[in-house]
Scaffold this motif. Structure first.
Motif, PDB file in Angstrom:
ATOM      1  N   LEU A 213       0.838  -1.193   0.000  1.00  0.00           N
ATOM      2  CA  LEU A 213       0.000   0.000   0.000  1.00  0.00           C
ATOM      3  C   LEU A 213       0.879   1.251   0.000  1.00  0.00           C
ATOM      4  CD1 LEU A 213      -2.847   0.927  -0.142  1.00  0.00           C
ATOM      5  CD2 LEU A 213      -3.008   0.785   2.352  1.00  0.00           C
ATOM      6  N   GLY A 214       1.955   1.207   0.757  1.00  0.00           N
ATOM      7  CA  GLY A 214       3.003   2.229   0.713  1.00  0.00           C
ATOM      8  C   GLY A 214       2.482   3.659   0.754  1.00  0.00           C
ATOM      9  N   ALA A 215       2.824   4.419  -0.264  1.00  0.00           N
ATOM     10  CA  ALA A 215       2.475   5.846  -0.284  1.00  0.00           C
ATOM     11  C   ALA A 215       0.969   6.074  -0.352  1.00  0.00           C
ATOM     12  CB  ALA A 215       3.170   6.530  -1.468  1.00  0.00           C
ATOM     13  N   MET A 216       0.212   5.042  -0.735  1.00  0.00           N
ATOM     14  CA  MET A 216      -1.251   5.161  -0.750  1.00  0.00           C
ATOM     15  C   MET A 216      -1.862   4.869   0.620  1.00  0.00           C
ATOM     16  SD  MET A 216      -2.821   3.868  -4.389  1.00  0.00           S
ATOM     17  CE  MET A 216      -4.495   4.458  -4.051  1.00  0.00           C
ATOM     18  N   SER A 217      -1.011   4.629   1.629  1.00  0.00           N
ATOM     19  CA  SER A 217      -1.521   4.467   2.995  1.00  0.00           C
ATOM     20  C   SER A 217      -2.019   5.791   3.555  1.00  0.00           C
ATOM     21  CB  SER A 217      -0.418   3.929   3.919  1.00  0.00           C
ATOM     22  OG  SER A 217       0.118   2.739   3.404  1.00  0.00           O
ATOM     23  N   PHE A 218      -1.649   6.873   2.880  1.00  0.00           N
ATOM     24  CA  PHE A 218      -2.026   8.211   3.360  1.00  0.00           C
ATOM     25  C   PHE A 218      -3.150   8.758   2.500  1.00  0.00           C
ATOM     26  CE2 PHE A 218       2.347   7.276   4.333  1.00  0.00           C
ATOM     27  CZ  PHE A 218       2.439   7.619   5.669  1.00  0.00           C
ATOM     28  N   ARG A 219      -4.016   9.588   3.124  1.00  0.00           N
ATOM     29  CA  ARG A 219      -5.112  10.231   2.407  1.00  0.00           C
ATOM     30  C   ARG A 219      -4.916  11.725   2.467  1.00  0.00           C
ATOM     31  NH1 ARG A 219      -7.539   7.089  -0.873  1.00  0.00           N
ATOM     32  NH2 ARG A 219      -9.600   7.968  -0.578  1.00  0.00           N
ATOM     33  N   PRO A 220      -4.757  12.474   1.375  1.00  0.00           N
ATOM     34  CA  PRO A 220      -4.617  11.910   0.029  1.00  0.00           C
ATOM     35  C   PRO A 220      -3.314  11.126  -0.130  1.00  0.00           C
ATOM     36  CG  PRO A 220      -4.112  14.248   0.040  1.00  0.00           C
ATOM     37  CD  PRO A 220      -4.608  13.921   1.411  1.00  0.00           C
ATOM     38  N   ALA A 221      -3.279  10.263  -1.125  1.00  0.00           N
ATOM     39  CA  ALA A 221      -2.090   9.448  -1.366  1.00  0.00           C
ATOM     40  C   ALA A 221      -0.872  10.338  -1.605  1.00  0.00           C
ATOM     41  CB  ALA A 221      -2.322   8.537  -2.567  1.00  0.00           C
ATOM     42  N   LEU A 222       0.282   9.888  -1.094  1.00  0.00           N
ATOM     43  CA  LEU A 222       1.530  10.633  -1.312  1.00  0.00           C
ATOM     44  C   LEU A 222       2.209  10.214  -2.609  1.00  0.00           C
ATOM     45  CD1 LEU A 222       2.979  10.529   2.326  1.00  0.00           C
ATOM     46  CD2 LEU A 222       1.534  12.284   1.269  1.00  0.00           C
ATOM     47  N   GLY A 223       1.619   9.252  -3.290  1.00  0.00           N
ATOM     48  CA  GLY A 223       2.209   8.769  -4.537  1.00  0.00           C
ATOM     49  C   GLY A 223       1.568   7.454  -4.889  1.00  0.00           C
ATOM     50  N   PRO A 224       2.066   6.808  -5.938  1.00  0.00           N
ATOM     51  CA  PRO A 224       1.502   5.508  -6.308  1.00  0.00           C
ATOM     52  C   PRO A 224       1.878   4.451  -5.262  1.00  0.00           C
ATOM     53  CG  PRO A 224       3.414   6.009  -7.669  1.00  0.00           C
ATOM     54  CD  PRO A 224       3.172   7.221  -6.816  1.00  0.00           C
ATOM     55  N   PRO A 225       1.132   3.355  -5.183  1.00  0.00           N
ATOM     56  CA  PRO A 225       1.450   2.331  -4.199  1.00  0.00           C
ATOM     57  C   PRO A 225       2.656   1.522  -4.642  1.00  0.00           C
ATOM     58  CG  PRO A 225      -0.282   1.523  -5.601  1.00  0.00           C
ATOM     59  CD  PRO A 225       0.018   2.941  -6.064  1.00  0.00           C
ATOM     60  N   GLY A 226       3.113   0.629  -3.770  1.00  0.00           N
ATOM     61  CA  GLY A 226       4.137  -0.326  -4.187  1.00  0.00           C
ATOM     62  C   GLY A 226       5.516   0.012  -3.671  1.00  0.00           C
ATOM     63  N   ASP A 227       6.230  -1.040  -3.264  1.00  0.00           N
ATOM     64  CA  ASP A 227       7.616  -0.923  -2.855  1.00  0.00           C
ATOM     65  C   ASP A 227       8.449  -1.132  -4.117  1.00  0.00           C
ATOM     66  OD1 ASP A 227      10.246  -1.599  -2.059  1.00  0.00           O
ATOM     67  OD2 ASP A 227       9.524  -2.220  -0.089  1.00  0.00           O
ATOM     68  N   ALA A 228       9.067  -0.045  -4.584  1.00  0.00           N
ATOM     69  CA  ALA A 228       9.705  -0.065  -5.911  1.00  0.00           C
ATOM     70  C   ALA A 228      10.781  -1.141  -6.035  1.00  0.00           C
ATOM     71  CB  ALA A 228      10.294   1.305  -6.232  1.00  0.00           C
ATOM     72  N   ARG A 229      11.518  -1.377  -4.949  1.00  0.00           N
ATOM     73  CA  ARG A 229      12.578  -2.391  -5.053  1.00  0.00           C
ATOM     74  C   ARG A 229      11.985  -3.773  -5.249  1.00  0.00           C
ATOM     75  NH1 ARG A 229      16.240  -3.245  -0.674  1.00  0.00           N
ATOM     76  NH2 ARG A 229      14.321  -3.049   0.527  1.00  0.00           N
ATOM     77  N   VAL A 230      10.924  -4.052  -4.491  1.00  0.00           N
ATOM     78  CA  VAL A 230      10.309  -5.378  -4.569  1.00  0.00           C
ATOM     79  C   VAL A 230       9.593  -5.559  -5.913  1.00  0.00           C
ATOM     80  CG1 VAL A 230       8.647  -6.917  -3.450  1.00  0.00           C
ATOM     81  CG2 VAL A 230      10.081  -5.411  -2.053  1.00  0.00           C
ATOM     82  N   LEU A 231       9.056  -4.471  -6.442  1.00  0.00           N
ATOM     83  CA  LEU A 231       8.310  -4.541  -7.709  1.00  0.00           C
ATOM     84  C   LEU A 231       9.200  -4.394  -8.936  1.00  0.00           C
ATOM     85  CD1 LEU A 231       5.099  -2.447  -6.895  1.00  0.00           C
ATOM     86  CD2 LEU A 231       5.330  -4.939  -6.951  1.00  0.00           C
ATOM     87  N   SER A 232      10.489  -4.180  -8.738  1.00  0.00           N
ATOM     88  CA  SER A 232      11.363  -4.040  -9.910  1.00  0.00           C
ATOM     89  C   SER A 232      11.266  -5.269 -10.812  1.00  0.00           C
ATOM     90  CB  SER A 232      12.816  -3.880  -9.461  1.00  0.00           C
ATOM     91  OG  SER A 232      13.680  -4.104 -10.564  1.00  0.00           O
ATOM     92  N   PRO A 233      11.115  -5.054 -12.137  1.00  0.00           N
ATOM     93  CA  PRO A 233      11.110  -6.219 -13.033  1.00  0.00           C
ATOM     94  C   PRO A 233      12.439  -6.981 -12.993  1.00  0.00           C
ATOM     95  CG  PRO A 233      11.043  -4.146 -14.279  1.00  0.00           C
ATOM     96  CD  PRO A 233      10.890  -3.788 -12.834  1.00  0.00           C
ATOM     97  N   GLU A 234      13.469  -6.345 -12.471  1.00  0.00           N
ATOM     98  CA  GLU A 234      14.773  -7.022 -12.334  1.00  0.00           C
ATOM     99  C   GLU A 234      14.924  -7.751 -11.001  1.00  0.00           C
ATOM    100  OE1 GLU A 234      17.003  -7.547 -14.559  1.00  0.00           O
ATOM    101  OE2 GLU A 234      16.105  -6.307 -16.119  1.00  0.00           O
ATOM    102  N   ALA A 235      13.854  -7.867 -10.230  1.00  0.00           N
ATOM    103  CA  ALA A 235      13.933  -8.573  -8.947  1.00  0.00           C
ATOM    104  C   ALA A 235      13.968 -10.067  -9.214  1.00  0.00           C
ATOM    105  CB  ALA A 235      12.746  -8.196  -8.064  1.00  0.00           C
TER     106      ALA A 235
END
Lengths: 402, 402
Positions: A213-235
């Motif tokens: 949920l990440g940055a979307m845990s805040f209202r309004p959202a502070l940015g798109p959700p997701g942990d960028a390192r974990v979501l990297s296509p190079e993971a």
């Protein structure tokens, strides 16, 4: 030595994966598990891939170690009363039968708890009963799709995909066993059982949201959700000259060690890669650099070089190579075992160690109905009664299947 | 109403994900969790992505609900004695500190159990102590690589890859909480605590092997490992005209319903697709057919049509769309909440329901050191002692960080 659940008896009205994972954990901890099966047997007996004899597929064996098989035809008029006698001796009932079918069979929490107030009733369902998806059927892939697991792949690679394991089933089975442990603890205090509802959707959605949920845990959202390192296509594991290895280089010390190991010490001072914050901001470049950094040497060489620099790195295992992994062989997690009816097999051991005592090695999975006579005798039925049930077709025994 | 672990106190010497998942479950079940942090704080406070204020990243908030933060500088000569006084009041100690560092800090099982025989000590490690990988550092990706999780992707798509979630950390945290529940149950019987070792590698290797050892469960192997349906590269949500939906059509009734729904009733009699066995033998063709079958209509239409045919099908959720899922909103798994220091946030609720009573809604995650004074006062330290510890820098409080 015995396991923490020694002396407890479990009635297992579940099949395929989610329920059997749960009762498998309880068996591993020393509980006696009575696995009720219909005359067709647990679907996984046939759907679980190849086996040496019918109904004994490898996948079935691996999820049903240490359980006693009782095969009753619940359509038979006398079978329900027999089941009730078995249930009366149990501490825990686990089921993944859908709620309306539980009620039809008289094994729902309300019915069972009235007769057996000390029983812990655990019902694994797709969706909680108090929302619009209540009662909908749950299958692993449907849960992976609706709970955001497939969505994590879309966020990573652009393409929704399921984890190539029954991860929702498996994780929710582990959670069901966990919740049962807490209810057992409470029963010691209160003297009363209780009913537990384990909804797969809610559990897996919480799993995904906590992660991403990440940055979307805040209202309004502070940015798109997701942990960028974990979501990297190079993971993914890093390619070497002869295969892959798994490397984690997240702290500054690890990343700097990695740069030295690959002969690029100048990157330590590179403003894109010098600090955790810099590497996080340049995840794409950092992961791209790592993806091709190890192509020049073999895996074994890299493991030695990275180890010398204190960079966490381990061999990459395929499903096959787990069987020859030296650590798994040394700890006995993987061992060879003679199955009484299926011949030489691989057995998967218990991963966790409890100093207060562990259950003895579990016997292998049983043939359909193998323990039926014994279970009914222990429930107080006479040999004559058991013979009659077998003759009437209410009780099925292994001899009859072949 | 209160949760099953009401009245229990947990000393949480863990950080990042695996330990915090475990203690998060314990908090959710009513235990009081005291989260010890170093003056730098749990790494996830900073590494967990964006937040409104420093050290309060979204990912940190979501793994640390309901915990009390105690910030001690364990390098300070007086801090260890203070920690011992807090530990003396606890029932459970959870740590993912590496074994040799545990011993340095005096929080290893042997040291702690001697002083506190009723304490349950749970140590989450990378690898079991009795094999050649003992003591090696564990990070989620390293575990995913060595335990065969990445290997499942190679078996599916030809390319090793990590699940885009910290699935090894998260699952092992859930397992640690499960094992603690069993030890709590046993403590009621014996009056004694015990130590638990939860090795991530063994747990995840067992997870993979149970799923996919399959035909290799036999010696000699009856074929290659892996459940072909689960490993299919087409194991993913189905594309519709306006998005995706998740469909499971495994039984004959479901598959036949699917063929009717897509206007291809002739496939019901097709020898490749008529039965479970036929579809399993033709997994590739069956999955390929499904992959393009739904392109002609929108997701909502398909969900209605498939529902009418009793084919399990659910909406596909992205991470974002989970927040507006009508079921999660109705059950309160996702709700809006005012955080006392961070303002409006999204809170993730407790998934499971226990009829014996649930803990009240957990308060949100705390700022670093927020509960320090209270925790030490409850451990019997006087206000003057606490002031002195704060003055000396052994105790850190939120005011001092900014």
């Amino acid at each position: 030595m015995s396991g923490p659940l020694e002396g407890l008896r479990v009635l297992d009205l579940s099949s395929v994966v989610v329920g059997p994972v749960c009762t498998g954990v309880l068996a591993e901890q020393g509980a006696e598990v009575i696995k009720l099966e219909s005359p067709e047997g647990d679907l996984l007996r046939k759907l679980g891939g190849k086996g040496r004899s019918p109904g004994m597929a490898g996948k079935f064996l691996n999820f049903n170690r240490g359980k006693r098989s009782l095969c009753l035809d619940l359509k038979h008029p006398r079978a329900k009363a027999v089941l009730a006698r078995v249930a009366a001796r149990c501490d825990i009932l686990v089921t993944n039968i859908r709620p309306e079918a539980q009620r039809r069979l008289g094994v729902d929490a309300a019915t069972v708890s009235e007769a057996l107030p000390r029983l812990i009733h655990c019902s694994i369902v797709g969706f909680r009963g108090d929302g619009p998806y209540a009662g909908k059927p749950a299958y692993d892939t449907v849960i992976q799709g609706v709970s955001g697991i497939a969505g994590c792949f879309e966020a990573s690679t652009g393409e929704p995909r399921y984890v190539p394991m029954l991860v929702a089933d498996h994780v929710c089975g582990l959670i069901a066993a966990q919740q049962i442990g807490f209810a057992l603890y409470r029963r010691e205090k209160t003297g009363r059982g209780e009913s537990i509802e384990v909804p797969m959707f809610e559990n897996m959605a919480a799993f995904v949201l906590q992660e991403h949920l990440g940055a979307m845990s805040f209202r309004p959202a502070l940015g798109p959700p997701g942990d960028a390192r974990v979501l990297s296509p190079e993971a993914r594991p890093l390619r070497t000259r002869d295969g892959f290895i798994a490397v984690s280089a997240n702290t500054d010390a690890q990343a700097h060690g990695f740069f030295r190991a690959i002969g690029r010490p100048e990157l330590i001072a590179d403003p894109r890669f010098a600090t955790v914050a810099a590497r996080t901001a340049h995840t794409k470049e950092y992961f791209a650099l790592r993806a091709t950094a190890l192509l020049g040497r073999d895996s074994a060489e890299w493991l030695a070089i990275l180890g010398a620099e204190d960079v966490p790195a381990m061999p990459y295992n395929t499903i096959e190579s787990l069987l020859t992994d030296p650590h798994l062989r040394a700890t006995g997690l993987v061992r060879e075992e003679e199955h009484p009816s299926e011949g030489p097999t691989i057995a998967i051991g218990a991963p966790n160690i409890l100093s207060g005592g562990m259950a003895p090695r579990l016997p292998p999975a049983q043939r359909l109905g193998q323990a039926g006579r014994d279970v009914l005798a222990e429930a107080g039925l006479s040999a004559a009664e058991i013979d009659e049930l077998a003759r009437d077709g209410a009780l099925r025994q292994p001899e009859e299947q072949e």
